[in-house]
Design a protein around this motif. Sequence first.
Motif, PDB file in Angstrom:
ATOM      1  N   ASN A  85       0.814  -1.214   0.000  1.00  0.00           N
ATOM      2  CA  ASN A  85       0.000   0.000   0.000  1.00  0.00           C
ATOM      3  C   ASN A  85       0.851   1.270   0.000  1.00  0.00           C
ATOM      4  O   ASN A  85       0.327   2.368   0.087  1.00  0.00           O
ATOM      5  N   GLY A  86       2.188   1.126  -0.080  1.00  0.00           N
ATOM      6  CA  GLY A  86       3.088   2.271  -0.123  1.00  0.00           C
ATOM      7  C   GLY A  86       3.598   2.728   1.241  1.00  0.00           C
ATOM      8  O   GLY A  86       4.481   3.576   1.318  1.00  0.00           O
ATOM      9  N   GLN A  87       3.049   2.199   2.313  1.00  0.00           N
ATOM     10  CA  GLN A  87       3.488   2.567   3.662  1.00  0.00           C
ATOM     11  C   GLN A  87       4.939   2.144   3.858  1.00  0.00           C
ATOM     12  O   GLN A  87       5.341   1.055   3.445  1.00  0.00           O
ATOM     13  N   LYS A  88       5.741   3.018   4.506  1.00  0.00           N
ATOM     14  CA  LYS A  88       7.166   2.750   4.703  1.00  0.00           C
ATOM     15  C   LYS A  88       7.522   2.790   6.178  1.00  0.00           C
ATOM     16  O   LYS A  88       6.968   3.574   6.943  1.00  0.00           O
ATOM     17  N   HIS A  89       8.463   1.924   6.542  1.00  0.00           N
ATOM     18  CA  HIS A  89       9.046   1.908   7.884  1.00  0.00           C
ATOM     19  C   HIS A  89      10.554   1.844   7.717  1.00  0.00           C
ATOM     20  O   HIS A  89      11.052   1.222   6.773  1.00  0.00           O
ATOM     21  N   GLN A  90      11.262   2.463   8.654  1.00  0.00           N
ATOM     22  CA  GLN A  90      12.717   2.448   8.591  1.00  0.00           C
ATOM     23  C   GLN A  90      13.290   2.266   9.988  1.00  0.00           C
ATOM     24  O   GLN A  90      12.772   2.821  10.954  1.00  0.00           O
ATOM     25  N   LEU A  91      14.354   1.491  10.084  1.00  0.00           N
ATOM     26  CA  LEU A  91      15.040   1.283  11.352  1.00  0.00           C
ATOM     27  C   LEU A  91      16.529   1.467  11.084  1.00  0.00           C
ATOM     28  O   LEU A  91      17.091   0.839  10.189  1.00  0.00           O
ATOM     29  N   LEU A  92      17.165   2.361  11.852  1.00  0.00           N
ATOM     30  CA  LEU A  92      18.576   2.669  11.653  1.00  0.00           C
ATOM     31  C   LEU A  92      19.412   2.186  12.834  1.00  0.00           C
ATOM     32  O   LEU A  92      18.950   2.148  13.967  1.00  0.00           O
ATOM     33  N   ALA A  93      20.666   1.836  12.551  1.00  0.00           N
ATOM     34  CA  ALA A  93      21.618   1.442  13.596  1.00  0.00           C
ATOM     35  C   ALA A  93      21.937   2.663  14.467  1.00  0.00           C
ATOM     36  O   ALA A  93      21.890   3.785  13.972  1.00  0.00           O
ATOM     37  N   PRO A  94      22.245   2.455  15.740  1.00  0.00           N
ATOM     38  CA  PRO A  94      22.386   1.185  16.441  1.00  0.00           C
ATOM     39  C   PRO A  94      21.002   0.590  16.739  1.00  0.00           C
ATOM     40  O   PRO A  94      20.071   1.291  17.100  1.00  0.00           O
ATOM     41  N   PHE A  95      20.886  -0.714  16.562  1.00  0.00           N
ATOM     42  CA  PHE A  95      19.630  -1.422  16.726  1.00  0.00           C
ATOM     43  C   PHE A  95      19.414  -1.824  18.182  1.00  0.00           C
ATOM     44  O   PHE A  95      20.364  -2.161  18.883  1.00  0.00           O
ATOM     45  N   ASP A  96      18.156  -1.816  18.614  1.00  0.00           N
ATOM     46  CA  ASP A  96      17.811  -2.223  19.982  1.00  0.00           C
ATOM     47  C   ASP A  96      18.321  -3.624  20.272  1.00  0.00           C
ATOM     48  O   ASP A  96      18.181  -4.533  19.448  1.00  0.00           O
ATOM     49  N   GLY A  97      18.897  -3.797  21.456  1.00  0.00           N
ATOM     50  CA  GLY A  97      19.336  -5.104  21.917  1.00  0.00           C
ATOM     51  C   GLY A  97      20.722  -5.517  21.475  1.00  0.00           C
ATOM     52  O   GLY A  97      21.271  -6.489  21.971  1.00  0.00           O
ATOM     53  N   VAL A  98      21.303  -4.794  20.516  1.00  0.00           N
ATOM     54  CA  VAL A  98      22.642  -5.139  20.044  1.00  0.00           C
ATOM     55  C   VAL A  98      23.657  -4.517  20.994  1.00  0.00           C
ATOM     56  O   VAL A  98      23.727  -3.301  21.130  1.00  0.00           O
ATOM     57  N   ASN A  99      24.461  -5.370  21.644  1.00  0.00           N
ATOM     58  CA  ASN A  99      25.433  -4.890  22.620  1.00  0.00           C
ATOM     59  C   ASN A  99      26.863  -5.237  22.237  1.00  0.00           C
ATOM     60  O   ASN A  99      27.773  -5.088  23.040  1.00  0.00           O
ATOM     61  N   GLY A 100      27.065  -5.725  21.035  1.00  0.00           N
ATOM     62  CA  GLY A 100      28.396  -6.104  20.574  1.00  0.00           C
ATOM     63  C   GLY A 100      28.363  -6.299  19.072  1.00  0.00           C
ATOM     64  O   GLY A 100      27.559  -5.702  18.372  1.00  0.00           O
ATOM     65  N   VAL A 101      29.231  -7.154  18.581  1.00  0.00           N
ATOM     66  CA  VAL A 101      29.272  -7.472  17.155  1.00  0.00           C
ATOM     67  C   VAL A 101      28.419  -8.719  16.931  1.00  0.00           C
ATOM     68  O   VAL A 101      28.648  -9.754  17.535  1.00  0.00           O
ATOM     69  N   GLU A 102      27.418  -8.607  16.077  1.00  0.00           N
ATOM     70  CA  GLU A 102      26.471  -9.692  15.822  1.00  0.00           C
ATOM     71  C   GLU A 102      26.605 -10.188  14.383  1.00  0.00           C
ATOM     72  O   GLU A 102      26.650  -9.397  13.455  1.00  0.00           O
ATOM     73  N   LEU A 103      26.650 -11.502  14.228  1.00  0.00           N
ATOM     74  CA  LEU A 103      26.822 -12.096  12.908  1.00  0.00           C
ATOM     75  C   LEU A 103      25.528 -12.625  12.305  1.00  0.00           C
ATOM     76  O   LEU A 103      25.484 -12.926  11.126  1.00  0.00           O
ATOM     77  N   ASN A 104      24.470 -12.768  13.071  1.00  0.00           N
ATOM     78  CA  ASN A 104      23.176 -13.172  12.513  1.00  0.00           C
ATOM     79  C   ASN A 104      22.068 -12.674  13.432  1.00  0.00           C
ATOM     80  O   ASN A 104      21.504 -13.438  14.198  1.00  0.00           O
ATOM     81  N   TRP A 105      21.753 -11.406  13.335  1.00  0.00           N
ATOM     82  CA  TRP A 105      20.723 -10.779  14.150  1.00  0.00           C
ATOM     83  C   TRP A 105      19.362 -11.105  13.538  1.00  0.00           C
ATOM     84  O   TRP A 105      19.274 -11.575  12.410  1.00  0.00           O
ATOM     85  N   LEU A 106      18.296 -10.856  14.282  1.00  0.00           N
ATOM     86  CA  LEU A 106      16.946 -11.143  13.809  1.00  0.00           C
ATOM     87  C   LEU A 106      16.110  -9.860  13.794  1.00  0.00           C
ATOM     88  O   LEU A 106      16.087  -9.127  14.780  1.00  0.00           O
ATOM     89  N   PHE A 107      15.465  -9.618  12.668  1.00  0.00           N
ATOM     90  CA  PHE A 107      14.502  -8.520  12.549  1.00  0.00           C
ATOM     91  C   PHE A 107      13.163  -9.136  12.158  1.00  0.00           C
ATOM     92  O   PHE A 107      13.088  -9.917  11.206  1.00  0.00           O
ATOM     93  N   ILE A 108      12.125  -8.800  12.915  1.00  0.00           N
ATOM     94  CA  ILE A 108      10.779  -9.289  12.614  1.00  0.00           C
ATOM     95  C   ILE A 108       9.912  -8.088  12.264  1.00  0.00           C
ATOM     96  O   ILE A 108       9.860  -7.105  13.004  1.00  0.00           O
ATOM     97  N   ILE A 109       9.244  -8.198  11.129  1.00  0.00           N
ATOM     98  CA  ILE A 109       8.387  -7.122  10.652  1.00  0.00           C
ATOM     99  C   ILE A 109       6.946  -7.550  10.843  1.00  0.00           C
ATOM    100  O   ILE A 109       6.531  -8.609  10.363  1.00  0.00           O
ATOM    101  N   ASP A 110       6.198  -6.725  11.584  1.00  0.00           N
ATOM    102  CA  ASP A 110       4.765  -6.991  11.741  1.00  0.00           C
ATOM    103  C   ASP A 110       4.002  -5.881  11.017  1.00  0.00           C
ATOM    104  O   ASP A 110       4.579  -5.159  10.203  1.00  0.00           O
ATOM    105  N   ASN A 111       2.723  -5.723  11.320  1.00  0.00           N
ATOM    106  CA  ASN A 111       1.918  -4.714  10.620  1.00  0.00           C
ATOM    107  C   ASN A 111       2.207  -3.284  11.070  1.00  0.00           C
ATOM    108  O   ASN A 111       1.720  -2.346  10.447  1.00  0.00           O
TER     109      ASN A 111
END
Length: 126
Positions: A85-111
């Motif tokens: 529908n054209g709606q946009k969301h954006q998330l920029l670093a530093p990401f919540d919960g990241v406290n070091g160097v992460e090699l496979n983080w998880l992002f979950i997109i809901d509505n």
Amino acid sequence: MYPRSVGLAAPRFVHSCTIKNNSSGPIRVQILYKGPAAQGTGDHQETSVADIPIGGTYQAKERVTNHGSYQTRKEIAGIKVVRVNGQKHQLLAPFDGVNGVELNWLFIIDNWQIHSLNPNATNGLF
């Protein structure tokens, strides 16, 4: 008397991630990678785009810059979601919960938003 010392915060980088679409529609995801330029000074940026169906996942792999005699890892600097529908969301670093160097983080997109999650933590968003 003890000498003064200055503590620096640990780097908070995500180098690769899994993106899961828990929303009610298909989405297009744009991942922004940032790292040092191969020659000269400054940063080099590149993007990766993926279409993720309802309930689907996408694995954003690690990107590197080759400097000739060595390589450096690029960090994921941002994630942008565009819905049908054209709606946009954006998330920029530093990401919540990241406290070091992460090699496979998880992002979950809901509505409503993009969630930044530790993939090893137990949560109810699956």
